[in-house]
Design a protein around this motif. Structure first.
Motif, PDB file in Angstrom:
ATOM      1  N   ARG A 150       8.897  11.607  -9.664  1.00 48.64           N
ATOM      2  CA  ARG A 150      10.089  11.157  -8.923  1.00 48.64           C
ATOM      3  C   ARG A 150       9.744  10.004  -7.991  1.00 48.64           C
ATOM      4  NH1 ARG A 150      11.614  16.845  -8.335  1.00 48.64           N
ATOM      5  NH2 ARG A 150      10.699  16.789  -6.245  1.00 48.64           N
ATOM      6  N   LEU A 151       8.585  10.098  -7.351  1.00 47.62           N
ATOM      7  CA  LEU A 151       8.142   9.034  -6.444  1.00 47.62           C
ATOM      8  C   LEU A 151       7.959   7.725  -7.197  1.00 47.62           C
ATOM      9  CD1 LEU A 151       6.910   7.783  -3.887  1.00 47.62           C
ATOM     10  CD2 LEU A 151       4.769   8.968  -4.421  1.00 47.62           C
ATOM     11  N   MET A 152       7.311   7.776  -8.344  1.00 41.76           N
ATOM     12  CA  MET A 152       7.064   6.545  -9.100  1.00 41.76           C
ATOM     13  C   MET A 152       8.372   5.966  -9.648  1.00 41.76           C
ATOM     14  SD  MET A 152       3.987   6.226  -8.417  1.00 41.76           S
ATOM     15  CE  MET A 152       3.925   4.593  -9.181  1.00 41.76           C
ATOM     16  N   GLU A 153       9.323   6.830  -9.991  1.00 38.88           N
ATOM     17  CA  GLU A 153      10.620   6.351 -10.445  1.00 38.88           C
ATOM     18  C   GLU A 153      11.355   5.638  -9.311  1.00 38.88           C
ATOM     19  OE1 GLU A 153      13.590   5.267 -12.862  1.00 38.88           O
ATOM     20  OE2 GLU A 153      11.711   6.217 -13.511  1.00 38.88           O
ATOM     21  N   ARG A 154      11.254   6.172  -8.111  1.00 37.71           N
ATOM     22  CA  ARG A 154      11.869   5.530  -6.941  1.00 37.71           C
ATOM     23  C   ARG A 154      11.267   4.143  -6.709  1.00 37.71           C
ATOM     24  NH1 ARG A 154      13.360   6.877  -1.508  1.00 37.71           N
ATOM     25  NH2 ARG A 154      14.057   4.888  -0.606  1.00 37.71           N
ATOM     26  N   LEU A 155       9.961   4.031  -6.854  1.00 35.41           N
ATOM     27  CA  LEU A 155       9.304   2.737  -6.647  1.00 35.41           C
ATOM     28  C   LEU A 155       9.727   1.734  -7.719  1.00 35.41           C
ATOM     29  CD1 LEU A 155       5.677   3.661  -5.522  1.00 35.41           C
ATOM     30  CD2 LEU A 155       7.754   3.425  -4.163  1.00 35.41           C
ATOM     31  N   LYS A 156       9.922   2.236  -8.934  1.00 34.46           N
ATOM     32  CA  LYS A 156      10.390   1.360 -10.019  1.00 34.46           C
ATOM     33  C   LYS A 156      11.776   0.810  -9.692  1.00 34.46           C
ATOM     34  CE  LYS A 156      11.098   1.432 -15.035  1.00 34.46           C
ATOM     35  NZ  LYS A 156      11.091   2.286 -16.255  1.00 34.46           N
ATOM     36  N   VAL A 157      12.659   1.688  -9.219  1.00 37.37           N
ATOM     37  CA  VAL A 157      14.021   1.279  -8.844  1.00 37.37           C
ATOM     38  C   VAL A 157      13.990   0.266  -7.703  1.00 37.37           C
ATOM     39  CG1 VAL A 157      16.184   2.101  -7.794  1.00 37.37           C
ATOM     40  CG2 VAL A 157      15.108   3.415  -9.644  1.00 37.37           C
ATOM     41  N   GLU A 158      13.065   0.475  -6.752  1.00 40.54           N
ATOM     42  CA  GLU A 158      12.958  -0.420  -5.584  1.00 40.54           C
ATOM     43  C   GLU A 158      12.194  -1.706  -5.906  1.00 40.54           C
ATOM     44  OE1 GLU A 158      14.117  -0.034  -2.511  1.00 40.54           O
ATOM     45  OE2 GLU A 158      14.796   2.051  -2.481  1.00 40.54           O
ATOM     46  N   GLY A 159      11.626  -1.785  -7.110  1.00 41.90           N
ATOM     47  CA  GLY A 159      10.859  -2.971  -7.493  1.00 41.90           C
ATOM     48  C   GLY A 159       9.541  -3.107  -6.763  1.00 41.90           C
ATOM     49  N   VAL A 160       8.927  -1.984  -6.452  1.00 37.26           N
ATOM     50  CA  VAL A 160       7.668  -1.992  -5.690  1.00 37.26           C
ATOM     51  C   VAL A 160       6.468  -1.937  -6.629  1.00 37.26           C
ATOM     52  CG1 VAL A 160       6.244  -0.707  -4.051  1.00 37.26           C
ATOM     53  CG2 VAL A 160       8.706  -0.896  -3.670  1.00 37.26           C
ATOM     54  N   GLN A 161       5.562  -2.873  -6.447  1.00 36.31           N
ATOM     55  CA  GLN A 161       4.283  -2.887  -7.159  1.00 36.31           C
ATOM     56  C   GLN A 161       3.206  -2.352  -6.210  1.00 36.31           C
ATOM     57  OE1 GLN A 161       2.860  -6.555  -9.302  1.00 36.31           O
ATOM     58  NE2 GLN A 161       1.275  -6.500  -7.710  1.00 36.31           N
ATOM     59  N   VAL A 162       2.485  -1.335  -6.629  1.00 43.72           N
ATOM     60  CA  VAL A 162       1.456  -0.744  -5.775  1.00 43.72           C
ATOM     61  C   VAL A 162       0.126  -1.485  -5.962  1.00 43.72           C
ATOM     62  CG1 VAL A 162       0.153   1.349  -5.226  1.00 43.72           C
ATOM     63  CG2 VAL A 162       2.570   1.514  -5.829  1.00 43.72           C
ATOM     64  N   ALA A 189       0.844  -1.196   0.000  1.00 41.48           N
ATOM     65  CA  ALA A 189       0.000   0.000   0.000  1.00 41.48           C
ATOM     66  C   ALA A 189       0.878   1.244   0.000  1.00 41.48           C
ATOM     67  CB  ALA A 189      -0.915   0.005   1.221  1.00 41.48           C
ATOM     68  N   LEU A 190       0.602   2.157  -0.910  1.00 42.00           N
ATOM     69  CA  LEU A 190       1.275   3.455  -0.973  1.00 42.00           C
ATOM     70  C   LEU A 190       0.363   4.488  -0.315  1.00 42.00           C
ATOM     71  CD1 LEU A 190       3.199   5.686  -2.001  1.00 42.00           C
ATOM     72  CD2 LEU A 190       2.126   5.453  -4.249  1.00 42.00           C
ATOM     73  N   ILE A 191       0.853   5.138   0.722  1.00 40.59           N
ATOM     74  CA  ILE A 191       0.037   6.074   1.507  1.00 40.59           C
ATOM     75  C   ILE A 191       0.708   7.431   1.529  1.00 40.59           C
ATOM     76  CG2 ILE A 191      -0.998   6.531   3.776  1.00 40.59           C
ATOM     77  CD1 ILE A 191      -0.452   3.308   4.113  1.00 40.59           C
ATOM     78  N   THR A 192       0.044   8.446   1.018  1.00 43.67           N
ATOM     79  CA  THR A 192       0.586   9.803   1.053  1.00 43.67           C
ATOM     80  C   THR A 192       0.064  10.523   2.304  1.00 43.67           C
ATOM     81  OG1 THR A 192      -1.203  10.877  -0.218  1.00 43.67           O
ATOM     82  CG2 THR A 192       0.592   9.840  -1.467  1.00 43.67           C
ATOM     83  N   GLY A 193       0.850  11.481   2.766  1.00 43.03           N
ATOM     84  CA  GLY A 193       0.486  12.178   4.001  1.00 43.03           C
ATOM     85  C   GLY A 193       0.503  11.245   5.190  1.00 43.03           C
ATOM     86  N   ALA A 194       1.503  10.337   5.201  1.00 37.94           N
ATOM     87  CA  ALA A 194       1.519   9.243   6.180  1.00 37.94           C
ATOM     88  C   ALA A 194       2.146   9.614   7.520  1.00 37.94           C
ATOM     89  CB  ALA A 194       2.269   8.041   5.596  1.00 37.94           C
ATOM     90  N   SER A 195       2.647  10.832   7.667  1.00 38.82           N
ATOM     91  CA  SER A 195       3.389  11.167   8.888  1.00 38.82           C
ATOM     92  C   SER A 195       2.504  11.585  10.056  1.00 38.82           C
ATOM     93  CB  SER A 195       4.396  12.288   8.600  1.00 38.82           C
ATOM     94  OG  SER A 195       3.731  13.460   8.164  1.00 38.82           O
ATOM     95  N   GLY A 196       1.213  11.791   9.811  1.00 37.44           N
ATOM     96  CA  GLY A 196       0.332  12.215  10.901  1.00 37.44           C
ATOM     97  C   GLY A 196      -1.131  12.070  10.541  1.00 37.44           C
ATOM     98  N   GLY A 197      -1.993  12.253  11.533  1.00 41.16           N
ATOM     99  CA  GLY A 197      -3.434  12.277  11.308  1.00 41.16           C
ATOM    100  C   GLY A 197      -3.986  11.011  10.688  1.00 41.16           C
ATOM    101  N   ILE A 198      -4.898  11.169   9.746  1.00 39.97           N
ATOM    102  CA  ILE A 198      -5.567  10.038   9.103  1.00 39.97           C
ATOM    103  C   ILE A 198      -4.552   9.163   8.364  1.00 39.97           C
ATOM    104  CG2 ILE A 198      -7.317   9.372   7.406  1.00 39.97           C
ATOM    105  CD1 ILE A 198      -8.724  12.073   8.017  1.00 39.97           C
ATOM    106  N   GLY A 199      -3.565   9.777   7.720  1.00 39.02           N
ATOM    107  CA  GLY A 199      -2.565   9.015   6.976  1.00 39.02           C
ATOM    108  C   GLY A 199      -1.744   8.096   7.858  1.00 39.02           C
ATOM    109  N   LEU A 200      -1.396   8.562   9.038  1.00 41.69           N
ATOM    110  CA  LEU A 200      -0.666   7.748  10.013  1.00 41.69           C
ATOM    111  C   LEU A 200      -1.506   6.536  10.414  1.00 41.69           C
ATOM    112  CD1 LEU A 200       1.688   7.378  12.111  1.00 41.69           C
ATOM    113  CD2 LEU A 200       0.364   8.828  13.635  1.00 41.69           C
ATOM    114  N   ASP A 201      -2.788   6.764  10.653  1.00 42.67           N
ATOM    115  CA  ASP A 201      -3.671   5.652  11.032  1.00 42.67           C
ATOM    116  C   ASP A 201      -3.884   4.695   9.866  1.00 42.67           C
ATOM    117  OD1 ASP A 201      -4.197   6.238  13.783  1.00 42.67           O
ATOM    118  OD2 ASP A 201      -5.406   7.933  13.149  1.00 42.67           O
ATOM    119  N   PHE A 202      -3.953   5.212   8.656  1.00 40.31           N
ATOM    120  CA  PHE A 202      -4.019   4.330   7.488  1.00 40.31           C
ATOM    121  C   PHE A 202      -2.792   3.421   7.437  1.00 40.31           C
ATOM    122  CE2 PHE A 202      -7.132   7.038   4.985  1.00 40.31           C
ATOM    123  CZ  PHE A 202      -8.069   6.030   4.850  1.00 40.31           C
ATOM    124  N   ALA A 203      -1.619   3.990   7.655  1.00 38.47           N
ATOM    125  CA  ALA A 203      -0.382   3.202   7.612  1.00 38.47           C
ATOM    126  C   ALA A 203      -0.432   2.066   8.622  1.00 38.47           C
ATOM    127  CB  ALA A 203       0.813   4.112   7.872  1.00 38.47           C
TER     128      ALA A 203
END
Length: 266
Positions: free
Chosen positions: A74-86, A10-24
């Protein structure tokens, strides 16, 4: 010989606090590996360590300011390099600005449009083709009860959330029967840092009100996403208010919202 089932991510934006933190936390508890995206790397690293230790999941940290137009690519390129499938995308990052439009800061509002609308659209466009090809995937876009009506004194914010709701409902229809689902979460006022950032703590909408906690909101979204529900509005009163605007003249709705948004006087 047994084959190990690959964890979903799961890719979660705004994950450092609030609703995003709870989603994570909810996705990690549900066995998902997570990609944690927000501006503050230190908070994300702390969360990543917590989730890895507690749930044994991979937690990849990507510190990124999605109000920068180049950030989604840039984010999607990083995920490609890391081999991450969302497998699940949670477009949660967003912010608001309070005040009469003539007085608010244009730069802040253009960045808000970039974050609340453009980044959300770009990330959805990036992950959806792969999901459709695999016939599997879930997208959750966080809007607001603000999406259902115009919002004097938060004109741009309300308009961005109207876009998120409309966009999500259209995609939910386009992806029907494909194995991919699109859900729009529309919470009312929630206990996060949002009100402070938007400088609206004194508005009648939130001052002195008992508002929903972020975990309750995130759980409602998480469960709706796994049901494939198109729109979810947590809370009976929030649901009632969001739906009731359909039966009132538009001018009356705008007048009511203006009164609710105005600062409460002592």
């Amino acid at each position: 010989m047994t084959t190990q089932t690959k964890k979903k991510t799961a890719l979660i934006t705004g994950a450092s606090g609030g609703i995003g933190l709870d989603f994570a936390r909810l996705f990690a508890e549900g066995g998902y590996d997570v990609v944690l995206v927000a501006r503050t790397e230190s908070k994300l690293q702390e969360l990543a360590q917590e989730l890895s230790a507690k749930h044994g999941v991979r937690a990849l940290v990507v510190a990124s300011d999605l109000s920068d137009p180049a950030a989604p690519a840039r984010l999607m390129e990083r995920l490609k390099v890391e081999g991450v499938q969302v497998d699940a995308l949670v477009n949660n990052a967003g912010y608001g600005a309070y005040g009469a439009f003539v007085e608010t800061d244009l730069d802040a509002e253009l960045k808000m449009i970039q974050l609340n609308i453009s980044a959300l659209t770009a990330l959805t466009k990036a992950v959806l083709p792969g999901m459709l090809e695999r016939k599997s995937g879930r997208i959750l876009n966080v809007a607001s009860t603000a999406a259902f009506q115009p919002g004097p004194l938060m004109a741009v914010y309300y308009a961005t959330k109207a876009y998120v709701l409309s966009f999500s409902e259209a995609l939910a229809n386009e992806t029907r029967g494909t194995g991919v689902t699109v859900t729009c979460l529309c919470p009312g006022p929630t206990k996060t840092g949002f009100q402070q950032q938007a400088k609206m703590e004194e508005s009648r909408l939130v001052k002195g009100k008992e508002i929903m906690d972020s975990l309750t909101v995130a759980r409602a979204g998480y469960e709706a996403l796994h049901r494939g529900q198109a729109v979810v509005i947590p809370g009976f009163v929030n649901n009632l208010l969001a739906q009731s605007v359909r039966f009132l003249p538009r001018s009356a709705v705008t007048t009511i919202v203006r009164k609710v948004q105005e600062r409460a006087h002592a």
